[in-house]
Design a protein around this motif. Structure first.
Motif, PDB file in Angstrom:
ATOM      1  N   GLY A  29      66.234 -66.135 -47.038  1.00  0.00           N
ATOM      2  CA  GLY A  29      65.480 -65.322 -46.097  1.00  0.00           C
ATOM      3  C   GLY A  29      66.405 -64.837 -44.998  1.00  0.00           C
ATOM      4  O   GLY A  29      67.506 -65.372 -44.806  1.00  0.00           O
ATOM      5  N   ALA A  30      65.965 -63.836 -44.265  1.00  0.00           N
ATOM      6  CA  ALA A  30      66.816 -63.215 -43.257  1.00  0.00           C
ATOM      7  C   ALA A  30      66.810 -64.002 -41.944  1.00  0.00           C
ATOM      8  O   ALA A  30      65.773 -64.482 -41.486  1.00  0.00           O
ATOM      9  N   VAL A  31      67.991 -64.109 -41.336  1.00  0.00           N
ATOM     10  CA  VAL A  31      68.114 -64.606 -39.958  1.00  0.00           C
ATOM     11  C   VAL A  31      67.933 -63.390 -39.055  1.00  0.00           C
ATOM     12  O   VAL A  31      68.588 -62.359 -39.255  1.00  0.00           O
ATOM     13  N   GLU A  32      67.027 -63.487 -38.097  1.00  0.00           N
ATOM     14  CA  GLU A  32      66.659 -62.323 -37.300  1.00  0.00           C
ATOM     15  C   GLU A  32      66.775 -62.602 -35.799  1.00  0.00           C
ATOM     16  O   GLU A  32      66.753 -63.759 -35.363  1.00  0.00           O
ATOM     17  N   PHE A  33      66.870 -61.507 -35.047  1.00  0.00           N
ATOM     18  CA  PHE A  33      66.841 -61.600 -33.589  1.00  0.00           C
ATOM     19  C   PHE A  33      65.456 -61.134 -33.129  1.00  0.00           C
ATOM     20  O   PHE A  33      65.035 -60.016 -33.448  1.00  0.00           O
ATOM     21  N   ARG A  34      64.760 -62.009 -32.398  1.00  0.00           N
ATOM     22  CA  ARG A  34      63.444 -61.644 -31.878  1.00  0.00           C
ATOM     23  C   ARG A  34      63.571 -61.204 -30.421  1.00  0.00           C
ATOM     24  O   ARG A  34      64.134 -61.929 -29.590  1.00  0.00           O
ATOM     25  N   VAL A  35      63.064 -60.028 -30.152  1.00  0.00           N
ATOM     26  CA  VAL A  35      63.048 -59.511 -28.776  1.00  0.00           C
ATOM     27  C   VAL A  35      61.591 -59.388 -28.355  1.00  0.00           C
ATOM     28  O   VAL A  35      60.811 -58.648 -28.969  1.00  0.00           O
ATOM     29  N   THR A  36      61.196 -60.128 -27.324  1.00  0.00           N
ATOM     30  CA  THR A  36      59.816 -60.110 -26.848  1.00  0.00           C
ATOM     31  C   THR A  36      59.762 -59.394 -25.509  1.00  0.00           C
ATOM     32  O   THR A  36      60.432 -59.799 -24.541  1.00  0.00           O
ATOM     33  N   ILE A  37      58.979 -58.318 -25.470  1.00  0.00           N
ATOM     34  CA  ILE A  37      58.834 -57.514 -24.254  1.00  0.00           C
ATOM     35  C   ILE A  37      57.364 -57.521 -23.863  1.00  0.00           C
ATOM     36  O   ILE A  37      56.517 -56.979 -24.595  1.00  0.00           O
ATOM     37  N   ASP A  38      57.080 -58.171 -22.741  1.00  0.00           N
ATOM     38  CA  ASP A  38      55.683 -58.269 -22.272  1.00  0.00           C
ATOM     39  C   ASP A  38      54.757 -58.756 -23.379  1.00  0.00           C
ATOM     40  O   ASP A  38      53.733 -58.119 -23.707  1.00  0.00           O
ATOM     41  N   ARG A  39      55.130 -59.866 -24.005  1.00  0.00           N
ATOM     42  CA  ARG A  39      54.351 -60.556 -25.039  1.00  0.00           C
ATOM     43  C   ARG A  39      54.282 -59.812 -26.383  1.00  0.00           C
ATOM     44  O   ARG A  39      53.617 -60.266 -27.300  1.00  0.00           O
ATOM     45  N   GLN A  40      54.965 -58.687 -26.483  1.00  0.00           N
ATOM     46  CA  GLN A  40      55.035 -57.946 -27.745  1.00  0.00           C
ATOM     47  C   GLN A  40      56.398 -58.226 -28.400  1.00  0.00           C
ATOM     48  O   GLN A  40      57.441 -57.973 -27.778  1.00  0.00           O
ATOM     49  N   SER A  41      56.395 -58.780 -29.614  1.00  0.00           N
ATOM     50  CA  SER A  41      57.639 -59.171 -30.262  1.00  0.00           C
ATOM     51  C   SER A  41      58.119 -58.125 -31.260  1.00  0.00           C
ATOM     52  O   SER A  41      57.328 -57.532 -32.008  1.00  0.00           O
ATOM     53  N   TYR A  42      59.439 -57.919 -31.289  1.00  0.00           N
ATOM     54  CA  TYR A  42      60.104 -57.028 -32.232  1.00  0.00           C
ATOM     55  C   TYR A  42      61.241 -57.816 -32.890  1.00  0.00           C
ATOM     56  O   TYR A  42      61.768 -58.776 -32.310  1.00  0.00           O
ATOM     57  N   TYR A  43      61.619 -57.384 -34.079  1.00  0.00           N
ATOM     58  CA  TYR A  43      62.622 -58.151 -34.832  1.00  0.00           C
ATOM     59  C   TYR A  43      63.750 -57.245 -35.321  1.00  0.00           C
ATOM     60  O   TYR A  43      63.515 -56.116 -35.776  1.00  0.00           O
ATOM     61  N   ILE A  44      64.945 -57.773 -35.227  1.00  0.00           N
ATOM     62  CA  ILE A  44      66.142 -57.063 -35.687  1.00  0.00           C
ATOM     63  C   ILE A  44      66.880 -57.967 -36.666  1.00  0.00           C
ATOM     64  O   ILE A  44      67.210 -59.116 -36.340  1.00  0.00           O
ATOM     65  N   ASN A  45      67.143 -57.457 -37.859  1.00  0.00           N
ATOM     66  CA  ASN A  45      67.827 -58.246 -38.881  1.00  0.00           C
ATOM     67  C   ASN A  45      69.295 -58.433 -38.501  1.00  0.00           C
ATOM     68  O   ASN A  45      69.980 -57.480 -38.123  1.00  0.00           O
ATOM     69  N   SER A  46      69.794 -59.648 -38.637  1.00  0.00           N
ATOM     70  CA  SER A  46      71.192 -59.934 -38.302  1.00  0.00           C
ATOM     71  C   SER A  46      72.150 -59.571 -39.425  1.00  0.00           C
ATOM     72  O   SER A  46      73.369 -59.564 -39.227  1.00  0.00           O
TER      73      SER A  46
END
Length: 353
Positions: A20-37
């Motif tokens: 599975g992918a290792v990802e970077f989670r960015v949470t902005i004002d309780r909204q999460s986004y993901y960037i694949n490493s």
């Protein structure tokens, strides 16, 4: 408030024995986004933001930390400048950084890395290895950005030019189709792990065809008898190849099925040993009746067929053809086709064969 964290496969798509992918989670004002490493591992090899229990753990963790540091630095720069954070631009920035950290041939390296994780059979692994050699030889599909509709069409054109250079048809239409089939599967996997956003083959559906296969090769009854008459010194590689080839001629079994042969599955019905089994490769049911020659071969090996590398088997079959005076290239399918032809000539129905 903005927070960042290294996480694993946030969608939970990877199964127990899949990476599975290792990802970077960015949470902005309780909204999460993901960037694949760009790094993928088994779940058991990921703990608390770190890759563990792998020979390359140190290298992969260093790569992840460099990219994670760049991500945090870019977020801090945007905050300091009072700019809004566009997650798509941020994701594109990280993917560009990830591209810089790859080798000069990221695609080929990744295919090699993924092969042991794809549960491929020996014959299929060989196709992927050949694909890697062709990509290296071609030299124009190195980074993921090189994979687009134009890139795939140019690769196909190069393969067909290469085919025309071979006077002995060492590269067939079927082989070219197999390269595309393997590359398509690899790109699908790359899309799953975030290396690419889409698979260009989807736009090229039906463009790359299998082509016409060469006519089916089989031995005449006289040629089969010549091979059966050869008796090399027992225990030599040539003797093993001869016995396996004859066994295939009498049963129609594939090479992989001979390597998984189990005599305990056979029952004696009348004067013959018979079994009902399933193909290792396809799972299709088959019935095998052992001839007297097959039983003689099995007795030689204590009812266990010898194990031999497929490459060594094919090399010895070339020698066997020379010794037997058979003027054609021998391989597993020749034995199977010879069996099928003999069965049809004996009155068997083609659907049964």
């Amino acid at each position: 408030m903005i927070t960042t964290k290294i996480v694993y496969d946030h969608r939970g798509r990877s199964k127990k024995n899949e990476v599975g992918a290792v990802e970077f989670r960015v949470t902005i004002d309780r909204q999460s986004y993901y960037i694949n490493s760009g790094v993928s591992v088994l779940k058991k090899n990921f703990s608390d933001g770190q890759i563990i229990n792998q020979s390359d753990s140190g290298e992969l963790n260093e790569r992840i930390q460099i990219l994670f540091g760049k991500l945090q630095g870019e977020i801090n720069r945007l905050i300091a400048n009072g700019d809004s954070i566009d997650i798509n631009k941020l994701r594109a920035k990280i993917w560009a950084l990830n591209e810089e950290k790859t080798s000069t041939n990221a695609v080929v390296d990744w295919i090699e890395e993924q092969e042991p994780l794809m549960n491929l059979r020996e014959g299929t692994v060989k196709h992927y290895r050949t694909l890697r050699r062709r990509l290296i030889e071609y030299g124009k599909i190195n980074q993921w950005s090189d994979i687009d509709v134009e890139g795939l069409c140019n690769f196909d054109s190069w393969l067909h030019r290469l085919k025309s250079d071979y006077n002995e048809r060492l590269l067939s239409d079927s082989a070219i189709y197999t390269y595309h089939k393997c590359l398509k599967a690899v790109i699908n996997r790359a899309v799953l792990f975030g290396k690419l956003t889409n698979n260009p083959y989807w736009q090229l559906r039906g463009r790359f065809k299998r082509g016409d296969n060469e006519s089916v090769q089989f031995l005449s009854e006289e040629e089969m008898k010549r091979i059966e008459a050869i008796h090399p010194y027992q225990g030599t590689a040539l003797a093993i190849a001869r016995d396996l080839f004859v066994f295939q001629m009498h049963t129609g079994m594939s090479f992989v099925d001979t390597q998984n042969f189990d005599f305990s599955n056979y029952k004696k019905i009348g004067e013959k040993y018979v079994t009902i089994g399933q193909r290792i490769k396809t799972g299709i049911q088959y019935i095998v009746c052992l001839s007297d020659e097959c039983v003689r071969i099995l007795q030689q090996y204590n009812y266990t067929l010898p194990i031999i590398n497929n490459s060594d088997y094919n090399k010895q079959l070339k020698n066997l053809a020379v010794v037997a005076g058979v003027n054609r290239r021998l391989h597993s399918h020749v034995a199977r086709h010879s069996f099928a032809t003999k069965m049809l000539a004996s009155g068997a129905k083609i659907e049964n064969v």
